[in-house]
Design a protein around this motif. Structure first.
Motif, PDB file in Angstrom:
ATOM      1  N   ILE A 114       0.839  -1.200   0.000  1.00 52.96           N
ATOM      2  CA  ILE A 114       0.000   0.000   0.000  1.00 52.96           C
ATOM      3  C   ILE A 114       0.874   1.250   0.000  1.00 52.96           C
ATOM      4  CG2 ILE A 114      -1.620   1.371   1.380  1.00 52.96           C
ATOM      5  CD1 ILE A 114      -2.910  -1.261   2.264  1.00 52.96           C
ATOM      6  N   ARG A 115       1.947   1.239   0.791  1.00 50.62           N
ATOM      7  CA  ARG A 115       2.842   2.401   0.835  1.00 50.62           C
ATOM      8  C   ARG A 115       3.507   2.653  -0.512  1.00 50.62           C
ATOM      9  NH1 ARG A 115       4.073   0.216   6.007  1.00 50.62           N
ATOM     10  NH2 ARG A 115       5.960  -0.794   5.200  1.00 50.62           N
ATOM     11  N   VAL A 116       3.926   1.583  -1.182  1.00 56.09           N
ATOM     12  CA  VAL A 116       4.523   1.722  -2.518  1.00 56.09           C
ATOM     13  C   VAL A 116       3.513   2.350  -3.472  1.00 56.09           C
ATOM     14  CG1 VAL A 116       5.311   0.436  -4.542  1.00 56.09           C
ATOM     15  CG2 VAL A 116       6.199  -0.139  -2.288  1.00 56.09           C
ATOM     16  N   THR A 117       2.288   1.884  -3.406  1.00 52.87           N
ATOM     17  CA  THR A 117       1.246   2.413  -4.279  1.00 52.87           C
ATOM     18  C   THR A 117       0.944   3.867  -3.950  1.00 52.87           C
ATOM     19  OG1 THR A 117       0.272   0.192  -4.437  1.00 52.87           O
ATOM     20  CG2 THR A 117      -1.114   2.044  -5.101  1.00 52.87           C
ATOM     21  N   GLN A 118       0.969   4.211  -2.668  1.00 48.82           N
ATOM     22  CA  GLN A 118       0.751   5.606  -2.267  1.00 48.82           C
ATOM     23  C   GLN A 118       1.823   6.525  -2.851  1.00 48.82           C
ATOM     24  OE1 GLN A 118       0.315   4.727   2.125  1.00 48.82           O
ATOM     25  NE2 GLN A 118      -1.102   6.447   1.975  1.00 48.82           N
ATOM     26  N   ARG A 119       3.067   6.069  -2.811  1.00 50.39           N
ATOM     27  CA  ARG A 119       4.150   6.895  -3.350  1.00 50.39           C
ATOM     28  C   ARG A 119       3.977   7.104  -4.853  1.00 50.39           C
ATOM     29  NH1 ARG A 119       7.378   4.010   0.592  1.00 50.39           N
ATOM     30  NH2 ARG A 119       7.990   2.439  -0.924  1.00 50.39           N
ATOM     31  N   ARG A 120       3.606   6.044  -5.544  1.00 49.70           N
ATOM     32  CA  ARG A 120       3.382   6.163  -6.990  1.00 49.70           C
ATOM     33  C   ARG A 120       2.194   7.088  -7.262  1.00 49.70           C
ATOM     34  NH1 ARG A 120       0.315   3.191 -10.607  1.00 49.70           N
ATOM     35  NH2 ARG A 120       1.000   3.427 -12.755  1.00 49.70           N
ATOM     36  N   LEU A 121       1.166   6.958  -6.442  1.00 47.82           N
ATOM     37  CA  LEU A 121      -0.017   7.795  -6.588  1.00 47.82           C
ATOM     38  C   LEU A 121       0.326   9.261  -6.356  1.00 47.82           C
ATOM     39  CD1 LEU A 121      -3.090   7.539  -7.081  1.00 47.82           C
ATOM     40  CD2 LEU A 121      -3.383   7.393  -4.613  1.00 47.82           C
ATOM     41  N   ALA A 122       1.199   9.526  -5.394  1.00 50.01           N
ATOM     42  CA  ALA A 122       1.604  10.902  -5.093  1.00 50.01           C
ATOM     43  C   ALA A 122       2.313  11.533  -6.282  1.00 50.01           C
ATOM     44  CB  ALA A 122       2.502  10.925  -3.868  1.00 50.01           C
ATOM     45  N   VAL A 123       3.134  10.734  -6.970  1.00 46.74           N
ATOM     46  CA  VAL A 123       3.843  11.233  -8.153  1.00 46.74           C
ATOM     47  C   VAL A 123       2.840  11.641  -9.227  1.00 46.74           C
ATOM     48  CG1 VAL A 123       5.340  10.561 -10.075  1.00 46.74           C
ATOM     49  CG2 VAL A 123       5.956   9.953  -7.741  1.00 46.74           C
ATOM     50  N   ILE A 124       1.826  10.794  -9.429  1.00 43.78           N
ATOM     51  CA  ILE A 124       0.823  11.079 -10.448  1.00 43.78           C
ATOM     52  C   ILE A 124      -0.008  12.302 -10.082  1.00 43.78           C
ATOM     53  CG2 ILE A 124      -1.259  10.193 -11.571  1.00 43.78           C
ATOM     54  CD1 ILE A 124      -0.070   7.371 -11.177  1.00 43.78           C
ATOM     55  N   GLN A 125      -0.449  12.362  -8.818  1.00 42.36           N
ATOM     56  CA  GLN A 125      -1.339  13.441  -8.397  1.00 42.36           C
ATOM     57  C   GLN A 125      -0.655  14.804  -8.372  1.00 42.36           C
ATOM     58  OE1 GLN A 125      -2.779  11.904  -4.644  1.00 42.36           O
ATOM     59  NE2 GLN A 125      -4.549  10.934  -5.598  1.00 42.36           N
ATOM     60  N   CYS A 171       8.697   5.608 -15.003  1.00 36.97           N
ATOM     61  CA  CYS A 171       7.376   6.258 -15.021  1.00 36.97           C
ATOM     62  C   CYS A 171       6.311   5.390 -14.371  1.00 36.97           C
ATOM     63  CB  CYS A 171       6.980   6.588 -16.458  1.00 36.97           C
ATOM     64  SG  CYS A 171       7.940   7.949 -17.168  1.00 36.97           S
ATOM     65  N   ASN A 172       6.641   4.111 -14.157  1.00 41.96           N
ATOM     66  CA  ASN A 172       5.722   3.195 -13.474  1.00 41.96           C
ATOM     67  C   ASN A 172       6.383   2.616 -12.226  1.00 41.96           C
ATOM     68  OD1 ASN A 172       3.256   2.726 -15.434  1.00 41.96           O
ATOM     69  ND2 ASN A 172       5.098   2.787 -16.717  1.00 41.96           N
ATOM     70  N   VAL A 173       7.233   3.421 -11.561  1.00 41.38           N
ATOM     71  CA  VAL A 173       8.002   2.934 -10.420  1.00 41.38           C
ATOM     72  C   VAL A 173       7.077   2.322  -9.363  1.00 41.38           C
ATOM     73  CG1 VAL A 173       7.990   5.168  -9.236  1.00 41.38           C
ATOM     74  CG2 VAL A 173       9.814   3.535  -8.755  1.00 41.38           C
ATOM     75  N   GLY A 174       7.451   1.147  -8.882  1.00 39.80           N
ATOM     76  CA  GLY A 174       6.656   0.442  -7.883  1.00 39.80           C
ATOM     77  C   GLY A 174       5.594  -0.464  -8.468  1.00 39.80           C
TER      78      GLY A 174
END
Length: 233
Positions: A114-125, A171-174
């Motif tokens: 979940i934390r990995v996904t949150q970090r990736r989501l933060a980059v996108i947002q 660009c798709n890290v994590g």
């Protein structure tokens, strides 16, 4: 309270309760659904940040839920399933899932994913990818403007294919990218020969990124499935 909202799609009550308790303990906001129909309704109505999705739902296949959601949203989807065959993982990831956890799983592993996904989501947002031409991950630096890559300040001499692969992974890290997805993005097609070529290019790229066996691993191999670039703190 953690601002990240998570939709739990799981028909097995004990597992659903375990996930709910875990999220509550770590102050995540959450929603629940027990079947595919409810999952699609909750996802479209509440637009959660992340979906935790079981594949074996009572009314429809979880892969069909992924495909349906992908027609209107790129919200991260983490599959949690007892199906451990590579074919099941590949099908879910190719359908648009971002990650895949096999049951039984540990609470620590779930929170880490979940934390990995949150970090990736933060980059996108935050629009980081659009706003900056320089990407940094650990000691790796990619300068898009110059088309150059550096490791610990020294320029890496990459072939055009290696550079494209590195940019796609970053660009798709994590996120786990399947062989099919990568070959289609790099060569516009996906055949057995393309997958074989991908393995060769990935091996040479990893040698340049990870020249010393004792150094940090940047690219993680998911045997029979694909590759993932790890986020380095």
């Amino acid at each position: 309270m953690n601002k990240t909202s998570i939709l739990i799609v799981e028909d097995d009550r004990p597992i659903r309760n375990l996930i709910v308790t875990t999220l509550k303990t770590h102050e995540y906001k959450y929603l629940t659904a027990e079947n595919g129909r409810e999952a699609i309704l909750e996802a479209s109505s509440h637009n959660p940040d992340i979906i935790l999705l079981d594949l074996g739902l009572p009314d429809m296949e979880g892969v069909d839920v992924i495909k349906k959601i992908r027609t209107w949203s790129n919200m991260p989807i983490i599959v949690i399933s007892a199906r451990s065959e590579d074919s099941d993982k590949i099908e879910a990831l190719d359908a648009g899932a971002d990650d895949y956890i096999t049951k039984p799983f540990s609470v620590e592993e779930l929170l880490a994913r979940i934390r990995v996904t949150q970090r990736r989501l933060a980059v996108i947002q935050t629009g980081e990818i659009q706003k900056t031409a320089v990407f940094i991950n650990g000691e790796l630096k990619i300068d898009y403007t110059a088309g150059c890559t550096y490791m610990r300040g020294e320029e890496l001499h990459l072939t055009p294919i290696e550079y494209k692969l590195l940019c796609l992974l970053y660009c798709n890290v994590g996120k786990v990218l399947t062989h099919t997805y990568i070959t289609q993005q790099i060569w516009g097609r996906s055949s057995e020969n393309d997958v074989a070529s991908l393995r060769v290019f990935m091996a040479t790229l990893r040698k340049k990124l990870e020249s010393d066996k004792n150094e940090i691993q940047y690219i993680q191999t998911h045997i029979g499935i694909g590759y993932r670039m790890l986020r380095i703190e």
